[in-house]
Design an enzyme around this catalytic site. Sequence first.
Site, PDB file in Angstrom:
ATOM      1  N   CYS A 463      -4.288   6.723  -6.364  1.00 34.54           N
ATOM      2  CA  CYS A 463      -6.216   7.293  -6.519  1.00 34.54           C
ATOM      3  C   CYS A 463      -6.351   6.905  -5.527  1.00 34.54           C
ATOM      4  O   CYS A 463      -7.030   7.900  -4.311  1.00 34.54           O
ATOM      5  CB  CYS A 463      -6.491   5.980  -7.703  1.00 34.54           C
ATOM      6  SG  CYS A 463      -7.072   4.882  -7.801  1.00 34.54           S
ATOM      7  N   ASP A 587     -13.642  11.840  -8.327  1.00 32.00           N
ATOM      8  CA  ASP A 587     -13.211  11.607  -8.970  1.00 32.00           C
ATOM      9  C   ASP A 587     -11.347  11.570  -9.123  1.00 32.00           C
ATOM     10  O   ASP A 587     -11.216  12.874  -9.290  1.00 32.00           O
ATOM     11  CB  ASP A 587     -13.948  10.565 -10.523  1.00 32.00           C
ATOM     12  CG  ASP A 587     -13.054   9.538 -11.456  1.00 32.00           C
ATOM     13  OD1 ASP A 587     -11.835   8.573 -10.568  1.00 32.00           O
ATOM     14  OD2 ASP A 587     -13.002   9.031 -11.834  1.00 32.00           O
ATOM     15  N   HIS A 589      -9.222  10.520  -9.852  1.00 29.10           N
ATOM     16  CA  HIS A 589      -8.405  10.106 -11.744  1.00 29.10           C
ATOM     17  C   HIS A 589      -8.471  11.003 -12.811  1.00 29.10           C
ATOM     18  O   HIS A 589      -7.438  10.902 -14.052  1.00 29.10           O
ATOM     19  CB  HIS A 589      -9.475   9.132 -11.808  1.00 29.10           C
ATOM     20  CG  HIS A 589      -8.937   7.498 -11.029  1.00 29.10           C
ATOM     21  ND1 HIS A 589     -10.075   7.341 -10.669  1.00 29.10           N
ATOM     22  CD2 HIS A 589      -8.241   6.336 -11.289  1.00 29.10           C
ATOM     23  CE1 HIS A 589     -10.013   6.465  -9.591  1.00 29.10           C
ATOM     24  NE2 HIS A 589      -9.108   5.865  -9.746  1.00 29.10           N
TER      25      HIS A 589
END
Length: 636
Positions: A463, A587, A589
């Site tokens: 990440c 994000d 992820h």
Amino acid sequence: MEADDRRCTVRILCSKRALLASNPSLGIRWLIGSPRFISPLTIVASFRCLHTLPADPFSPDFSKEADDIRILLLRGFDIIGALFVGSQNRKEDANKAIEASHKLRSCLYGDKASHSMVAAFTDAESSEIQFFVSANSTVAEVESVLYEDNPENILWDKGCLMRCQLVLKLPLYAPLYEKLDLETTVSALAKRAIVGLKDPCTVYLVESGDTNSDKQCSVVHGKDLDCVDAKPLPCSHFSSRKGPKVPTTRENVDAIRVAILTNPSRSEQKPGFPAIEYLAATKQTRFSTISLRLDILCYTSQDFDIATTISEIVIPGLIGQLKAMAYASNLETSSSQNELCPYHFLPSGLLIPITAIYDLKYGEMEEKQGELRKSLHLRLGLPLDRPLMRIANALCFDLKDKRGGKGTRDGKAPKDGSSSLLRNVHFEVPTSGVSGGDLSLIEGSYEYYHYLQDGVDDNGWGCAYRSLQTIISWYRLQQYTAIDVPSHREIQQALVEIGDKDPSFIGSREWIGAIELSFVLDKLLGVSCKIINVRSGDELPEKCRELSFHFQTQGTPIMIGGGVLAYTLLGVEYNDVTGECAFLILDPHYTGSDDLKKIVSGGWCSWKRPVDSKGRSFFLKDKFYNLLLPQRPNMV
């Protein structure tokens, strides 16, 4: 202009900040308008006067100013006045401002302005501007000043752009043992070009700038340019726009295209008799050919007919650029050593496109290139800490003309094939819902990097790598760097090379954090970073004011590390009174396909409250966080 026009309203399309060229220092701002196509006394932009006599900021060097503005200003726009910043004797200096405006225009175009001129004054500390206008040899204060709310509508309701490119090869005769008389030589080159451009056999092919347009092209012959009997065809015939749509976005400019065709075999002389031009040389002379690649952009009205536009705007524009490039070329040698090329720009904050001429012989990092860009930033009132006038920032006129690095505003990758990644996905995100909050967002474009891209299975460990890639993509798209966005392995290699990691780190699945990201940004880009440490997720809302200041002054994406997961922060909204706040999170992820709707609806790019409506904390109170704030390089 009628005598009572001096009492009419001065309309200002640009902001007051742009009018002052964002710098209230003493001196002159040249006022730009288009009295031929927009109502008189309408100001669309201002150019700061850079060349003045020593110790007097209100005495321009008109020759140098004209040389610069002749390149910069599109034909169709004109000098309509001057703004004196710091003037003490306003009424006395009104005549001086009007006189300066007329003199600059005379140096630019060689004739006297038929339109009225505007004189404006403000001191260096106040933002109040007082306006005067000349009419029938008198100068009087105007009754009212109007800052327009929708300036683009006024510019483009009937206005349009026209582009013409032409490669000229002109003969150059120069004395063999004497210094070249540059002014005489350039004047002779210009006269020769005018004769060729208005030759009866010269053909102008006019067509819409929209390659998908079904409007047919038209042919205008040189013999019809000044013919009063020719059937007029308005520019609107070639315009693909309907209504006041702005034709200038950096990615694709809607401009009517004019191509110039010549056929040397055609002649009005009798066939079979070749024409020979004899030039008497009184001294030993050398012959060479000067090659100039002209590229002009003009502003005109859709109601204006094509033949008149070509004759009175396009051809003078070509001649003006020819003179500018000839002066800049090295005519003293037998062959020009320059590789001059015009580019057109529309920097943020400017309403009208402008033109710059760069020498491609040297790279953009060459010192003289940097000095030229800095002077352009100063004249246009652009910030001196971001590259807005580099070649990669130039306007594109069709898909083939794209040079890469162009962000879109719809979340999609550009159609030029330069990248397949989504860009600016936060444009599709709903508002935060913070009542009465101050919104601060990232400035510029970025690409969305997330898990499983590029065939790399980094689920569960990559990440921070993906956040770093998004940050570096921002620097690429803002033209601060030309390096490719590094892979995971290249990021690891950089950390090994600086001694932060052992060689065994390369190829591993080890996590990295804010500190490692700062090391990589420094090594690969020379970018410095500021790091904010918070001991608990509960403390992050207390940093909103500082984060807001970062977005307002730096505009770069922020990496949030520490804790368990890494995120990219694109903005904050904060109510200073109630303390209510929200964080715009990108994000990394996400593991799905690059489906914009799916990403937004799934909350992978969304506003996050510190505590949501169900009482769940987004930032964990028992974890520490490091926030990496990359700084914007101070460069143009």
